[in-house]
Write a protein that holds these residues in place. Structure first.
Motif, PDB file in Angstrom:
ATOM      1  N   LEU A 150       0.835  -1.210   0.000  1.00 18.72           N
ATOM      2  CA  LEU A 150       0.000   0.000   0.000  1.00 18.72           C
ATOM      3  C   LEU A 150       0.866   1.255   0.000  1.00 18.72           C
ATOM      4  CD1 LEU A 150      -2.800  -1.096   2.511  1.00 18.72           C
ATOM      5  CD2 LEU A 150      -3.003  -0.839   0.026  1.00 18.72           C
ATOM      6  N   ALA A 151       1.973   1.214   0.749  1.00 23.88           N
ATOM      7  CA  ALA A 151       2.870   2.373   0.799  1.00 23.88           C
ATOM      8  C   ALA A 151       3.486   2.657  -0.571  1.00 23.88           C
ATOM      9  CB  ALA A 151       3.969   2.154   1.837  1.00 23.88           C
ATOM     10  N   SER A 152       3.542   1.620  -1.442  1.00 21.27           N
ATOM     11  CA  SER A 152       4.079   1.830  -2.796  1.00 21.27           C
ATOM     12  C   SER A 152       3.030   2.376  -3.742  1.00 21.27           C
ATOM     13  CB  SER A 152       4.589   0.509  -3.391  1.00 21.27           C
ATOM     14  OG  SER A 152       5.589  -0.040  -2.599  1.00 21.27           O
ATOM     15  N   ILE A 153       1.792   1.889  -3.626  1.00 19.21           N
ATOM     16  CA  ILE A 153       0.809   2.223  -4.672  1.00 19.21           C
ATOM     17  C   ILE A 153      -0.092   3.403  -4.338  1.00 19.21           C
ATOM     18  CG2 ILE A 153       0.799  -0.141  -5.567  1.00 19.21           C
ATOM     19  CD1 ILE A 153      -1.903  -0.604  -4.276  1.00 19.21           C
ATOM     20  N   ILE A 154      -0.284   3.730  -3.061  1.00 15.64           N
ATOM     21  CA  ILE A 154      -1.255   4.778  -2.715  1.00 15.64           C
ATOM     22  C   ILE A 154      -0.732   6.215  -2.918  1.00 15.64           C
ATOM     23  CG2 ILE A 154      -2.709   5.732  -0.857  1.00 15.64           C
ATOM     24  CD1 ILE A 154      -3.752   3.079  -2.050  1.00 15.64           C
ATOM     25  N   PRO A 155       0.485   6.563  -2.440  1.00 18.27           N
ATOM     26  CA  PRO A 155       0.914   7.969  -2.581  1.00 18.27           C
ATOM     27  C   PRO A 155       0.862   8.513  -4.019  1.00 18.27           C
ATOM     28  CG  PRO A 155       2.322   6.839  -1.030  1.00 18.27           C
ATOM     29  CD  PRO A 155       1.443   5.785  -1.649  1.00 18.27           C
ATOM     30  N   PRO A 156       1.190   7.728  -5.071  1.00 18.71           N
ATOM     31  CA  PRO A 156       1.124   8.301  -6.429  1.00 18.71           C
ATOM     32  C   PRO A 156      -0.299   8.687  -6.853  1.00 18.71           C
ATOM     33  CG  PRO A 156       2.460   6.315  -6.424  1.00 18.71           C
ATOM     34  CD  PRO A 156       1.793   6.386  -5.095  1.00 18.71           C
ATOM     35  N   VAL A 157      -1.328   8.173  -6.147  1.00 18.12           N
ATOM     36  CA  VAL A 157      -2.711   8.520  -6.495  1.00 18.12           C
ATOM     37  C   VAL A 157      -2.936  10.024  -6.344  1.00 18.12           C
ATOM     38  CG1 VAL A 157      -5.151   8.125  -5.930  1.00 18.12           C
ATOM     39  CG2 VAL A 157      -3.517   6.246  -5.788  1.00 18.12           C
ATOM     40  N   ARG A 158      -2.201  10.635  -5.417  1.00 18.14           N
ATOM     41  CA  ARG A 158      -2.315  12.080  -5.220  1.00 18.14           C
ATOM     42  C   ARG A 158      -1.995  12.843  -6.503  1.00 18.14           C
ATOM     43  NH1 ARG A 158      -2.064  14.754  -0.290  1.00 18.14           N
ATOM     44  NH2 ARG A 158      -2.131  13.428   1.561  1.00 18.14           N
ATOM     45  N   LYS A 159      -1.063  12.315  -7.289  1.00 21.97           N
ATOM     46  CA  LYS A 159      -0.642  13.000  -8.518  1.00 21.97           C
ATOM     47  C   LYS A 159      -1.414  12.547  -9.739  1.00 21.97           C
ATOM     48  CE  LYS A 159       4.094  14.346  -7.491  1.00 21.97           C
ATOM     49  NZ  LYS A 159       5.428  13.774  -7.500  1.00 21.97           N
ATOM     50  N   ASP A 160      -1.922  11.326  -9.722  1.00 17.29           N
ATOM     51  CA  ASP A 160      -2.605  10.803 -10.904  1.00 17.29           C
ATOM     52  C   ASP A 160      -3.829   9.992 -10.479  1.00 17.29           C
ATOM     53  OD1 ASP A 160      -3.407   9.723 -13.266  1.00 17.29           O
ATOM     54  OD2 ASP A 160      -1.479   8.802 -13.796  1.00 17.29           O
ATOM     55  N   LYS A 161      -4.988  10.616 -10.667  1.00 12.69           N
ATOM     56  CA  LYS A 161      -6.233   9.961 -10.225  1.00 12.69           C
ATOM     57  C   LYS A 161      -6.478   8.662 -10.975  1.00 12.69           C
ATOM     58  CE  LYS A 161      -8.854  13.964  -8.715  1.00 12.69           C
ATOM     59  NZ  LYS A 161      -9.343  15.078  -9.537  1.00 12.69           N
ATOM     60  N   ALA A 162      -5.984   8.579 -12.206  1.00 15.70           N
ATOM     61  CA  ALA A 162      -6.182   7.351 -12.995  1.00 15.70           C
ATOM     62  C   ALA A 162      -5.660   6.147 -12.220  1.00 15.70           C
ATOM     63  CB  ALA A 162      -5.469   7.472 -14.336  1.00 15.70           C
ATOM     64  N   ILE A 163      -4.558   6.324 -11.487  1.00 14.30           N
ATOM     65  CA  ILE A 163      -3.997   5.227 -10.704  1.00 14.30           C
ATOM     66  C   ILE A 163      -4.985   4.774  -9.638  1.00 14.30           C
ATOM     67  CG2 ILE A 163      -2.128   4.560  -9.133  1.00 14.30           C
ATOM     68  CD1 ILE A 163      -0.333   6.535 -10.588  1.00 14.30           C
ATOM     69  N   GLY A 164      -5.646   5.749  -8.994  1.00 13.83           N
ATOM     70  CA  GLY A 164      -6.617   5.421  -7.959  1.00 13.83           C
ATOM     71  C   GLY A 164      -7.762   4.593  -8.514  1.00 13.83           C
ATOM     72  N   ILE A 165      -8.246   5.001  -9.686  1.00 20.11           N
ATOM     73  CA  ILE A 165      -9.352   4.272 -10.325  1.00 20.11           C
ATOM     74  C   ILE A 165      -8.904   2.854 -10.690  1.00 20.11           C
ATOM     75  CG2 ILE A 165     -10.864   4.247 -12.354  1.00 20.11           C
ATOM     76  CD1 ILE A 165     -10.721   7.392 -12.178  1.00 20.11           C
ATOM     77  N   VAL A 166      -7.682   2.753 -11.220  1.00 15.24           N
ATOM     78  CA  VAL A 166      -7.137   1.444 -11.586  1.00 15.24           C
ATOM     79  C   VAL A 166      -7.005   0.547 -10.348  1.00 15.24           C
ATOM     80  CG1 VAL A 166      -4.994   0.320 -12.338  1.00 15.24           C
ATOM     81  CG2 VAL A 166      -5.980   2.164 -13.704  1.00 15.24           C
ATOM     82  N   ILE A 167      -6.571   1.120  -9.233  1.00 15.19           N
ATOM     83  CA  ILE A 167      -6.434   0.332  -7.997  1.00 15.19           C
ATOM     84  C   ILE A 167      -7.809  -0.150  -7.525  1.00 15.19           C
ATOM     85  CG2 ILE A 167      -5.798   0.444  -5.550  1.00 15.19           C
ATOM     86  CD1 ILE A 167      -3.530   2.360  -6.343  1.00 15.19           C
ATOM     87  N   ALA A 168      -8.810   0.741  -7.582  1.00 15.46           N
ATOM     88  CA  ALA A 168     -10.161   0.359  -7.150  1.00 15.46           C
ATOM     89  C   ALA A 168     -10.690  -0.797  -8.004  1.00 15.46           C
ATOM     90  CB  ALA A 168     -11.097   1.567  -7.226  1.00 15.46           C
ATOM     91  N   PHE A 169     -10.498  -0.700  -9.326  1.00 12.92           N
ATOM     92  CA  PHE A 169     -10.935  -1.784 -10.218  1.00 12.92           C
ATOM     93  C   PHE A 169     -10.167  -3.076  -9.910  1.00 12.92           C
ATOM     94  CE2 PHE A 169     -13.098   1.315 -12.902  1.00 12.92           C
ATOM     95  CZ  PHE A 169     -14.192   0.568 -13.334  1.00 12.92           C
ATOM     96  N   SER A 170      -8.873  -2.932  -9.621  1.00 14.30           N
ATOM     97  CA  SER A 170      -8.056  -4.114  -9.316  1.00 14.30           C
ATOM     98  C   SER A 170      -8.570  -4.824  -8.073  1.00 14.30           C
ATOM     99  CB  SER A 170      -6.598  -3.717  -9.112  1.00 14.30           C
ATOM    100  OG  SER A 170      -6.108  -3.050 -10.246  1.00 14.30           O
ATOM    101  N   PHE A 171      -8.878  -4.055  -7.025  1.00 21.93           N
ATOM    102  CA  PHE A 171      -9.436  -4.636  -5.797  1.00 21.93           C
ATOM    103  C   PHE A 171     -10.732  -5.374  -6.126  1.00 21.93           C
ATOM    104  CE2 PHE A 171      -7.520  -1.333  -2.602  1.00 21.93           C
ATOM    105  CZ  PHE A 171      -6.340  -2.051  -2.589  1.00 21.93           C
ATOM    106  N   ALA A 172     -11.619  -4.699  -6.883  1.00 25.97           N
ATOM    107  CA  ALA A 172     -12.943  -5.253  -7.162  1.00 25.97           C
ATOM    108  C   ALA A 172     -12.836  -6.557  -7.959  1.00 25.97           C
ATOM    109  CB  ALA A 172     -13.792  -4.227  -7.910  1.00 25.97           C
ATOM    110  N   PHE A 173     -12.033  -6.535  -9.031  1.00 24.25           N
ATOM    111  CA  PHE A 173     -11.940  -7.727  -9.867  1.00 24.25           C
ATOM    112  C   PHE A 173     -11.174  -8.842  -9.162  1.00 24.25           C
ATOM    113  CE2 PHE A 173     -13.385  -4.918 -13.180  1.00 24.25           C
ATOM    114  CZ  PHE A 173     -14.210  -5.753 -13.916  1.00 24.25           C
ATOM    115  N   SER A 174     -10.200  -8.463  -8.361  1.00 23.32           N
ATOM    116  CA  SER A 174      -9.447  -9.462  -7.618  1.00 23.32           C
ATOM    117  C   SER A 174     -10.385 -10.210  -6.681  1.00 23.32           C
ATOM    118  CB  SER A 174      -8.338  -8.768  -6.832  1.00 23.32           C
ATOM    119  OG  SER A 174      -7.647  -9.676  -6.036  1.00 23.32           O
ATOM    120  N   TYR A 175     -11.314  -9.470  -6.049  1.00 20.90           N
ATOM    121  CA  TYR A 175     -12.288 -10.116  -5.167  1.00 20.90           C
ATOM    122  C   TYR A 175     -13.231 -11.000  -5.978  1.00 20.90           C
ATOM    123  CZ  TYR A 175     -16.213 -10.938  -2.129  1.00 20.90           C
ATOM    124  OH  TYR A 175     -17.202 -11.567  -1.429  1.00 20.90           O
TER     125      TYR A 175
END
Lengths: 103, 249
Positions: free
Chosen positions: B176-201
């Motif tokens: 999480l410490a690797s993937i979350i901070p860059p979301v501040r600069k690029d919202k696309a990353i945040g959306i991609v992470i949310a989709f990744s969580f959802a599909f992974s589940y």
């Protein structure tokens, strides 16, 4: 369990990992021009680590709810700049507290 | 070569010093990795060896679990290339910071020192990359990473269950410490992470895909979601923030 010798496994793991570290600085030094490949490589780390984190974090703890709380707390800690150690420690602490209350 | 230039030894020692906070974090996380390694059938020496030679958190975690699942060496190689594809990307970025005409030896050294955190330290330091600095950071981080893994394997089972349960999420905290901070600069990353969580589940519950091994599920999801994201929100070189404009938020 695996029929493959564990030391062979460790060596292959190291070589494949090492290749990803060394190749861009030695053999493939040209910048990647293809926009799709550039973007693909840009997203891969986030997707891989996210997929590995959830829902696995809920299986790592004794109670799934503790893992879920650790996920939420970890995201918040990382967002507010807790860094590697701070975020990892926050997750551990949340699980410890949650499981003391829940079990 | 001016007299102000630091000697190689001084630069190396400076790297060692800068590596201490990274090493402390690695030790705790590696302990948690050791608990996984143990359950996958690795003894303390084998875990130490794997950490000394691979030193890749997510990569080793996948490598250990694939071994326990009885996977083939081909599956291992594919999974290592995908899980560690971020190192390729970091190497490409570091190329811009390597002094023109640097021989192959120092280039290999710089590449070898790449981990998420060491890359972070290197890329944020102004000027050209100095291999001796990187090797300094890397040496101390590597030793603590490997000792932590071995210790996790050796004593992970004598700790109370509560402590093991708490420690075992440290690795995910590091992810999480690797993937979350860059979301501040690029919202696309945040959306991609949310989709990744959802599909992974979803992939753990849907019939058919849920029967795949967790390693294969990770490969499939990583390739499909990253490719979809690359098509929907292609990266713009200079300002990643712009990438989501017009995407409708």
């Amino acid at each position: 369990m695996n029929g493959i010798n564990v030391y062979v496994w460790i060596i292959v793991m190291a070589l494949a990992t090492g290749a990803t570290r060394i190749l861009p600085l030695t053999l493939i030094r040209k910048p990647i021009e293809n926009k799709f490949i550039q973007s693909f490589l840009y997203y891969v780390p986030y997707v891989t680590l996210a997929v590995m984190t959830f829902p696995a974090i809920m299986d790592a703890t004794q109670v799934p709810a503790a893992g879920a709380l650790a996920l939420v707390a970890g995201i918040a800690a990382a967002w507010f700049g807790a860094g590697l150690f701070g975020t990892a420690a926050t997750c551990c602490l949340i699980v410890l507290i949650a499981e003391l209350l829940l079990i | 070569m001016s007299k102000f230039e630091q000697t190689k030894k001084e630069i190396f020692l400076n790297g060692l010093k800068n590596g201490i906070p990274i090493a402390v974090g690695y030790f705790a996380v590696a302990f948690s990795l050791g608990i996984t390694a143990r359950s996958c059938g690795f003894n303390a020496f084998q875990g130490f060896l794997a950490s000394m030679t691979s030193y890749a958190s997510a990569g080793q975690y996948i490598g250990f679990t694939l071994y326990a699942a009885g996977s083939t060496l081909l599956q291992l190689v594919i999974m290592m290339l995908i899980t560690n594809a971020r190192y390729l990307l970091m190497g490409i970025a570091l190329n811009q910071k390597v002094r023109e005409g640097t021989p192959i030896g120092p280039r290999i050294l710089i590449g070898m020192t790449i981990t998420d955190e060491i890359f972070g330290v290197t890329i944020s330091k102004p000027g050209y990359v100095n291999p001796y600095f990187n090797v300094g950071v890397w040496s101390i981080a590597l030793i603590f990473w490997s000792l932590g893994t071995a210790l996790g394997i050796a004593v992970g089972n004598i700790l109370p269950l509560r402590a093991v349960s708490a420690m075992s999420v440290a690795l995910y905290g590091m992810f999480l410490a690797s993937i979350i901070p860059p979301v501040r600069k690029d919202k696309a990353i945040g959306i991609v992470i949310a989709f990744s969580f959802a599909f992974s589940y979803l992939f753990t519950v849907l019939p058919g895909v849920s029967e795949l091994s967790s390693g294969n599920r990770t490969i499939l999801l990583a390739v499909v979601i990253s490719a979809a994201a690359a098509l929907i929100a292609p990266r713009k070189n200079e300002e990643p923030e712009i990438a989501m404009e017009g995407g409708g938020e």
